[in-house]
Design an enzyme around this catalytic site. Structure first.
Site, PDB file in Angstrom:
ATOM      1  N   HIS A   1       3.847   6.577   5.724  1.00 51.75           N
ATOM      2  CA  HIS A   1       2.396   7.315   6.219  1.00 51.75           C
ATOM      3  C   HIS A   1       1.734   6.734   7.196  1.00 51.75           C
ATOM      4  O   HIS A   1       1.227   7.205   7.870  1.00 51.75           O
ATOM      5  CB  HIS A   1       1.782   7.880   5.164  1.00 51.75           C
ATOM      6  CG  HIS A   1       0.875   6.778   4.389  1.00 51.75           C
ATOM      7  ND1 HIS A   1       1.234   5.902   3.306  1.00 51.75           N
ATOM      8  CD2 HIS A   1      -0.594   6.402   4.708  1.00 51.75           C
ATOM      9  CE1 HIS A   1       0.400   5.333   2.980  1.00 51.75           C
ATOM     10  NE2 HIS A   1      -0.869   5.408   3.903  1.00 51.75           N
TER      11      HIS A   1
ATOM     12  N   GLU B   1       0.774   5.561  12.813  1.00 53.03           N
ATOM     13  CA  GLU B   1      -0.549   4.949  13.302  1.00 53.03           C
ATOM     14  C   GLU B   1      -0.534   3.351  13.469  1.00 53.03           C
ATOM     15  O   GLU B   1      -1.064   3.171  14.524  1.00 53.03           O
ATOM     16  CB  GLU B   1      -1.339   5.216  12.246  1.00 53.03           C
ATOM     17  CG  GLU B   1      -2.228   6.510  12.361  1.00 53.03           C
ATOM     18  CD  GLU B   1      -3.098   6.673  13.649  1.00 53.03           C
ATOM     19  OE1 GLU B   1      -2.312   7.287  14.612  1.00 53.03           O
ATOM     20  OE2 GLU B   1      -4.137   6.052  13.941  1.00 53.03           O
ATOM     21  N   ASP B   2       0.107   2.808  12.947  1.00 52.82           N
ATOM     22  CA  ASP B   2      -0.065   1.276  12.671  1.00 52.82           C
ATOM     23  C   ASP B   2       1.100   0.561  13.384  1.00 52.82           C
ATOM     24  O   ASP B   2       0.845  -0.843  13.577  1.00 52.82           O
ATOM     25  CB  ASP B   2      -0.450   0.528  11.219  1.00 52.82           C
ATOM     26  CG  ASP B   2      -1.576   1.260  10.899  1.00 52.82           C
ATOM     27  OD1 ASP B   2      -2.410   1.822  11.537  1.00 52.82           O
ATOM     28  OD2 ASP B   2      -1.774   0.893   9.636  1.00 52.82           O
TER      29      ASP B   2
ATOM     30  N   ASP C   1      -2.930   8.742  -0.744  1.00 53.01           N
ATOM     31  CA  ASP C   1      -3.182   7.509  -0.005  1.00 53.01           C
ATOM     32  C   ASP C   1      -4.634   7.328  -0.048  1.00 53.01           C
ATOM     33  O   ASP C   1      -5.207   6.087  -0.550  1.00 53.01           O
ATOM     34  CB  ASP C   1      -3.212   8.117   1.500  1.00 53.01           C
ATOM     35  CG  ASP C   1      -3.566   6.992   2.549  1.00 53.01           C
ATOM     36  OD1 ASP C   1      -3.383   5.745   2.075  1.00 53.01           O
ATOM     37  OD2 ASP C   1      -4.074   7.108   3.592  1.00 53.01           O
TER      38      ASP C   1
ATOM     39  N   HIS D   1       0.783  -1.544   0.005  1.00 54.84           N
ATOM     40  CA  HIS D   1      -0.019  -0.015   0.087  1.00 54.84           C
ATOM     41  C   HIS D   1       0.761   1.234  -0.049  1.00 54.84           C
ATOM     42  O   HIS D   1       0.667   2.178  -0.958  1.00 54.84           O
ATOM     43  CB  HIS D   1      -0.995   0.007   1.101  1.00 54.84           C
ATOM     44  CG  HIS D   1      -1.672   1.291   1.438  1.00 54.84           C
ATOM     45  ND1 HIS D   1      -2.425   1.884   0.649  1.00 54.84           N
ATOM     46  CD2 HIS D   1      -1.498   2.150   2.613  1.00 54.84           C
ATOM     47  CE1 HIS D   1      -2.860   3.173   1.116  1.00 54.84           C
ATOM     48  NE2 HIS D   1      -2.287   3.108   2.364  1.00 54.84           N
TER      49      HIS D   1
ATOM     50  N   ASP E   1     -25.980  15.400 -26.134  1.00 54.29           N
ATOM     51  CA  ASP E   1     -25.949  15.822 -27.248  1.00 54.29           C
ATOM     52  C   ASP E   1     -24.958  16.980 -27.592  1.00 54.29           C
ATOM     53  O   ASP E   1     -24.899  17.501 -28.707  1.00 54.29           O
ATOM     54  CB  ASP E   1     -27.669  16.474 -27.580  1.00 54.29           C
ATOM     55  CG  ASP E   1     -28.402  15.165 -28.142  1.00 54.29           C
ATOM     56  OD1 ASP E   1     -27.840  14.056 -28.529  1.00 54.29           O
ATOM     57  OD2 ASP E   1     -29.554  15.401 -28.247  1.00 54.29           O
TER      58      ASP E   1
HETATM   59 MN    MN Z   1      -2.798   4.565   4.058  1.00 58.51          MN
END
Ligand code: MN
Length: 704
Positions: free
Chosen positions: A72, A76-77, A139, A48, A259
Site C-alpha cells: 500500500h 507513494e514512497d 492502515d 508497517h 449506573d
Molecule cells: Mn501506511
C-alpha cells in the site's frame, strides 16, 4: 514478533496455499522496495505493511486485500509505478493499492462538520472497490496503534482526522469494533488528560459494579434456562469515547451513565430473539419507550438487534440487546463480515470479494425498501457502487459535490453564477486543463475568470448540471436580445438618416404607425426584429415615407460599424474571412443576423444578383478582438518546415488555429494556415516574417 511466516501460518486457517504464496510474494516485493526506509520508531518500514496485512487477516479479508496491504505504500514512497504492480500482481491488487495511495493524498484541513461529512463521502466515492476503504482503515488502525513515536502536533492532527473521518466511515460500513478502537485511540491522543482521568474513574467503579453485574447476569441465565432458551449472556461496558460524548453532548454525569447496567444476549435464531425478549420482560419490568426492534427495521448500516430497557432489583436500570450470532458478527465487522466465508477459488475479475461487498449494499437496499426506513444511509453509501457523484476541492479547500461527468464549467457555476459566466480557463491539480474535462473526486479545481468574458454557446455541448445549463442559456438569450435590439436600432437609425430623418425626432403618430404596421408591442420589439433580420430597416422606413424610393442609393452617410469579434449576432463569413481593414459588406439573413463578407467575395456578387439583403457596414475605428483568416504558403518540401513555420508565426504573437498541407509535386507543397489576427497590419507583419524564410517560395492571402 510478527513475521511473514507467522502471518502465513495464520492465513492457512482460511486461505488456499496458492493464495498464501501470492501474499508472501507481495511481502517480499514490498520488503525489497522499502529497503533502507525506517519508521519513526526505528523499525524497518516493512513492519508497517506487514502489520496492516495482519490486521486484515484478523477479520479474514481475502488474499488480494492482503497483497494490497503489503504494497500500500509502495507507489507513494518508493516510486514504483502502478503499471509495474499490475504486471506483478494483476489489475485488481494494483487498483486497490492505487486507491489507497490516492486517499492518502487528499488533505483534510477544515473544521466544519459538513466538511467532514463531505470528506467521508469523497473517500467513499474515490474507492471503486470497498476493499480500498477496508485496507485504508486497517492502515489507519495500525498507525493509531503506533502513534506513540510521533511529535504531539502530528499526533493530534492524525487523531482528529481519525475521529472526524475514519471512525464515521467505519461506522457507516458497520465495522463497529474498528470504530470503537478508532474512537478510543483518537480520544486518548486528542485529549490525553481527559482520557486518563476518565479511564481511572472507570477502573474505580468497575470494582463496585462487579458484584451487581454478576448477580443480574446469573438471574438472566437462570431465567433463560427455565424457558429452555440456549443463549450466551455477556455483560457490556460502554467504551471511553462514548461515555465522554454522552457526558459532553447529553450533559449526563459520569455516575448517571455508569449506573446503567448493559447486557447482550446472543441466541440461535430470530424466533428465539423474540422469545428471549419475552423472558426478559417477564423477569424485569420493561421501561416504556425503550423497546426498539432493529430486527424488523434495521439501522441504516444494516445493524440488527432487539433493544430493551428494564428496571432491575432496587430500581437499577438495565439495558439488554438481543440478537443472533450472525447479527452479532455483522454488528462488529459490518461489510467485512462478508469476506469471512471462503472465496470460491477463482482469482481475478468480476468475482468474489467485490461482489460480496456489492451484495452487502444490495442487501441494505432491500432492507430499506422493505421497511421504508431512512434512506440516508443508502444515499451515503451507494455513491461507492453507483458512483454518480464526484467530490472536488475549491482552492480554499472547500468540497463541492457534483454529478459524475461534471466539467470545470459545471464546477464554476456551482461555485457562483458569476464565476461561471466569466470563466475563461481552469487548472486541475495545479495544471492547465480544458474547460470540458470531466472531473474526478479528490481533484483541486481553480477557475480563472476574466471580467470581459462571457459564456460560450459551445459549453452547452458538455456541461451536465442543470444549473450551468440554465445559466448559460439565460445569459445567451439575454445577451442576444440586448445585442439584437441595439443592432436593430442602429440599422433603423441609419436607414432613417439616409432619408433625412432622425430617430430622435419621430413624432408619436409616426411611432404609432410603425408599431401598428409591424405588429410590434414596443419599439424595442421592433428593433429586435430588425436586428434578427426578420424585417429590414428599409421596409420600415418605407412605412414612414411611402412616396420615397427607399432602396439604398449607395450614398451611405451613417453605416453601422463592427466593434468587436465576439458579438453573437455578427458573424464572419468563412468563405472570405474578413479582418479589420478589409472593405466589407453585410448580408442580413433571417435568424442568423448579420454575416460579414469581404466586398470582393464571390459569394457577395451571387447574393447581390439574387437580390438578397446586402448592405454597407464598416469597422469601428476602435474595433477589438481577433479574427480568423487564412494564408497560403508555398514551400519547398523539407523536414521540419511546418515546425519552423509554426515557430516563426508564434514569434509574431499570433496563434495558429489550423494547418492543412497540400502536396503540389514531389518538391513543393502549399500549406494553408488559419491564424487569428487583429487587423490587416497584423496580417501583413505575419506574412512578411514568413516570406523571409529560406524555403518559402511564396505567401498569399486567398481571394474569395
Ligand atoms: Mn501506511
Amino acid at each position: 514478533m510478527l513475521t511473514i511466516d507467522s502471518l502465513s501460518h495464520r492465513l492457512s486457517s482460511y486461505l488456499e496455499p496458492a493464495q498464501i504464496n501470492r501474499v508472501r510474494r507481495a511481502y517480499y516485493y514490498a520488503e525489497q522496495a522499502h529497503t533502507g526506509q525506517y519508521r519513526r520508531s526505528g523499525e524497518p518500514y516493512i513492519t508497517h505493511p506487514l502489520a496492516v496485512a495482519n490486521i486484515l487477516a484478523s477479520i479474514h479479508m481475502d488474499h488480494q486485500s492482503l497483497m494490497a496491504a503489503m504494497l500500500h505504500d509502495v507507489i507513494e514512497d518508493t516510486g514504483i509505478s502502478k503499471p509495474a504492480i499490475v504486471n506483478q500482481f494483476g489489475q485488481q491488487v494494483a487498483d486497490i493499492v492505487d486507491g489507497v495511495s490516492k486517499l492518502a493524498k487528499i488533505e483534510f484541513e477544515t473544521q466544519a462538520e459538513k466538511q467532514a461529512k463531505n470528506f467521508q463521502k469523497m473517500a467513499l466515492a474515490m474507492a471503486r472497490d470497498l476493499r480500498v476503504i477496508v485496507v485504508k482503515l486497517s492502515d489507519r488502525l495500525h498507525n493509531m496503534r503506533t502513534l506513540g513515536a510521533l511529535p504531539p502536533e502530528k499526533k493530534r492532527r492524525i487523531a482528529k482526522e481519525t475521529l472526524e473521518i475514519y471512525a464515521p466511515i467505519a461506522h457507516r460500513l458497520g465495522m463497529n469494533d474498528w470504530r470503537i478502537e478508532f474512537e478510543d485511540r483518537g480520544f486518548a491522543a486528542m485529549h490525553p488528560l481527559r482520557a486518563t482521568r476518565l479511564h481511572a474513574s472507570l477502573q474505580q467503579v468497575r470494582g463496585n459494579r462487579k458484584t451487581l453485574v454478576e448477580k443480574i447476569q446469573s438471574a438472566i441465565e437462570r431465567r433463560l434456562a427455565r424457558e429452555k432458551i440456549d443463549g450466551l449472556v455477556i455483560g457490556r461496558e460502554k467504551h471511553l469515547f462514548s461515555i465522554y460524548n454522552k457526558m459532553r453532548n447529553k450533559h449526563k454525569s459520569f455516575k448517571e451513565i455508569m449506573d446503567v447496567y448493559a447486557f447482550r444476549i446472543i441466541v440461535e435464531d430470530i424466533d428465539t430473539c423474540y422469545r428471549t425478549l419475552g423472558a426478559i420482560h417477564n423477569l424485569y419490568k420493561p421501561r416504556s419507550g425503550e423497546f426498539k426492534d432493529y430486527i424488523a427495521i434495521p439501522k441504516e448500516n444494516g445493524y440488527q438487534s432487539l433493544h430493551t430497557g428494564v428496571v432491575g432489583v432496587q430500581g437499577v436500570p438495565i439495558e439488554v440487546q438481543i440478537r443472533t450470532k450472525e447479527m452479532d458478527e455483522l454488528a462488529s465487522r459490518g461489510v467485512a463480515a462478508h469476506w469471512l466465508y471462503k472465496s470460491s477459488g477463482e482469482d481475478d475479475a468480476s468475482n468474489g470479494s467485490y461482489n460480496r461487498a456489492n451484495r452487502w449494499i444490495k442487501r441494505l437496499l432491500e432492507i430499506q425498501q422493505h421497511t421504508n426506513s431512512s434512506v440516508e444511509f443508502v444515499e451515503n453509501v451507494k455513491i461507492d457502487l453507483f458512483r454518480d457523484e464526484v467530490y472536488v476541492f475549491t482552492p480554499k479547500g472547500e468540497i463541492i459535490e457534483l454529478p459524475a461527468g461534471s466539467t470545470p464549467v459545471d464546477f464554476a457555476y456551482a461555485v457562483h453564477t458569476q464565476v461561471g459566466n466569466t470563466c475563461v480557463a481552469c487548472r486541475i491539480n495545479d495544471r492547465p486543463a480544458p474547460l470540458s474535462q470531466p472531473l474526478e473526486s479528490g481533484e483541486k479545481i481553480k477557475i480563472i475568470t476574466s471580467e470581459k468574458s462571457q459564456p460560450n454557446p459551445n459549453w452547452l455541448n458538455f456541461v451536465i448540471t442543470a444549473k450551468a445549463r440554465a445559466a448559460i442559456r439565460h445569459y445567451l438569450k439575454t445577451q442576444r436580445h440586448t445585442e439584437s435590439v441595439e443592432l436593430g436600432k442602429r440599422m433603423f437609425a441609419r436607414a432613417l438618416s439616409n432619408n433625412n430623418l432622425q430617430l430622435e425626432k419621430l413624432n408619436t403618430d409616426q411611432v404609432k404607425a410603425l408599431l401598428e404596421k409591424t405588429n410590434s408591442e414596443s419599439m424595442e420589439v421592433m428593433y429586435e426584429s430588425i436586428g434578427l433580420g426578420q424585417i429590414t430597416a428599409i421596409t420600415i422606413t418605407h412605412i414612414l415615407l411611402p412616396e420615397v424610393d427607399t432602396t439604398p442609393s449607395g450614398n451611405v452617410t451613417a453605416p453601422i460599424s463592427i466593434e468587436s469579434s465576439d458579438s453573437l449576432l455578427i458573424s464572419f463569413a468563412r468563405c472570405c474571412r474578413p479582418i479589420p481593414g478589409d472593405p466589407i459588406v453585410a448580408h442580413l439573413s433571417t435568424g442568423k443576423g448579420v454575416v460579414v463578407h469581404r466586398e470582393t467575395c464571390k459569394n457577395v456578387s451571387d447574393l447581390r444578383s439574387k437580390k438578397e439583403n446586402i448592405s454597407d457596414i464598416n469597422w469601428s475605428p476602435e474595433v477589438q478582438g481577433e479574427y480568423l483568416t487564412q494564408v497560403h504558403v508555398e514551400v519547398k518540401s523539407e523536414r521540419g518546415i511546418i515546425a519552423s513555420l509554426a515557430t516563426r508565426i508564434a514569434n509574431t504573437g499570433t496563434s495558429i488555429e489550423g494547418i492543412q498541407v497540400n502536396e503540389r509535386d514531389a518538391e513543393h507543397s502549399v500549406i494553408t494556415l488559419t491564424i487569428a489576427v487583429t487587423s490587416r497590419v497584423h496580417l501583413a507583419n505575419v506574412m512578411r516574417s514568413i516570406r523571409n524564410m529560406r524555403s518559402v517560395a511564396g505567401v498569399s492571402r486567398p481571394k474569395t
